[in-house]
Design an enzyme around this catalytic site. Structure first.
Site, PDB file in Angstrom:
ATOM      1  N   PRO A   2      56.921  36.145 -12.506  1.00 23.75           N
ATOM      2  CG  PRO A   2      57.362  34.393 -11.066  1.00 23.75           C
ATOM      3  CD  PRO A   2      57.802  35.005 -12.343  1.00 23.75           C
ATOM      4  CD  GLU A   3      55.101  42.420 -12.703  1.00 22.76           C
ATOM      5  OE1 GLU A   3      54.805  43.435 -12.077  1.00 22.76           O
ATOM      6  OE2 GLU A   3      54.976  42.314 -13.938  1.00 22.76           O
ATOM      7  NE  ARG A 111      64.150  33.415 -20.446  1.00 20.19           N
ATOM      8  CZ  ARG A 111      63.717  34.634 -20.614  1.00 20.19           C
ATOM      9  NH1 ARG A 111      62.477  34.939 -20.300  1.00 20.19           N
ATOM     10  NH2 ARG A 111      64.497  35.554 -21.062  1.00 20.19           N
TER      11      ARG A 111
END
Length: 276
Positions: A2-3, A111
DNA sequence: GTGAGTGTTTCGCT
DNA sequence: TAGCGAAACACTCA
């Protein structure tokens, strides 16, 4: 992944689904995700209502009724999902917020890089490293050309790396950094003090425009990202360079190259983007 | 099976 | 002080 546009998409989804919801209980199957005191985290969230969800850069700020703020960063692959009470945890669910209305809010992170922390509202800028050093949001009002000139011209760093540094401008990540450099025809290894004021003006416009467009498209989906509704963004169809290494430049037809800049994969056009 | 590569941030070293 | 590289972790792909 996500940006800023992805995080904003998540914020809007969460606002629709859980704003006003009251938390009944919090389970933390992966305690490492919480960086503040875990016992206090669970105790203070219990009984609290989610009043509002804000965003600063890539950070989500859950404003709670008890004057606490839960700061959440998704890092690479963090996701939220809302499920009925009783639904099984996902394989990578790290936190389960049980709501009084018989739903539960899951935080899932394959992750395991994402982090969350609970701080008194108003103290988050002081208490959360990363949040306190954040640069301006990439908007017309916050990101001025004067500011751009000041920070770019006093530094000697490589521009790609510089754009990824959240203390300079908040919200840009690897994908949009490559995009805006291509749009502005700046080589990713150009040092920031070598970029003319005119180019900085163009770069500024492109950053603001690109982030805004990507947000309208609910962000980009590269691997596993999906928003709170389980939908994927579709801005990946709009990308000009990222993920297009070895394909022709959409402007001049030259084969796009991929190199490493500051450990990050970087795609650019060797003809359009000449190093100065 | 093995190794390389992946969107982010922080920390420690020079 | 500024800047760089490694590390945190799990998974996919060649």
């Amino acid at each position: 992944m996500p940006e800023l546009p992805e995080v904003e998409t998540v914020r809007r989804g969460l606002t629709n689904l859980v704003e006003g919801a009251k938390i009944k209980r919090v389970d933390v199957p992966y305690p490492k995700v919480v960086t503040s005191d875990l016992k206090l985290f669970q105790k203070d969230l219990t009984g609290a209502t989610i009043d509002r969800i804000d965003r600063r850069g890539k950070y989500l700020l859950f404003r709670l009724s008890n004057d606490q703020t839960m700061v959440s960063h998704l890092r690479m692959e963090g996701q939220y999902s809302v499920e009925p009470e009783g639904a099984a945890l996902h394989k990578h669910t790290e936190v389960a917020f049980h709501l009084v209305d018989d739903r539960q809010l899951f935080y899932n992170d394959t992750r395991r890089f994402g982090r969350m922390t609970l701080v008194p509202t108003g103290k988050e800028l002081h208490d959360v490293s990363g949040l306190k050093d954040l640069g301006p949001e990439p908007t017309e009002d916050a990101l001025t050309l004067d500011y751009m000139k000041e920070i770019f011209h006093k530094s000697h760093r490589v521009v790609k790396t510089f754009l990824l540094d959240q203390s300079n401008i908040a919200g840009l990540g690897n994908i949009y950094a490559d995009e805006v450099l291509w749009m502005t025809r700046i080589h990713p290894e150009t040092t920031t003090d070598k970029i003319s004021t005119r180019k900085l003006g163009e770069l500024r416009e492109n950053i603001i425009k690109e982030i805004s467009r990507a947000t309208e498209h609910h962000g980009t989906t590269v691997h596993s990202f999906s928003n709170i509704f389980g939908e994927t963004g579709h801005f990946q169809n709009e990308l000009q360079v990222y993920g297009r290494a070895k394909l022709p430049c959409l402007r001049c037809g030259t084969t796009l190259r991929k190199i490493k800049v500051g450990q990050r994969g970087t795609t650019f056009c060797p003809k359009c983007q000449i190093k100065k």
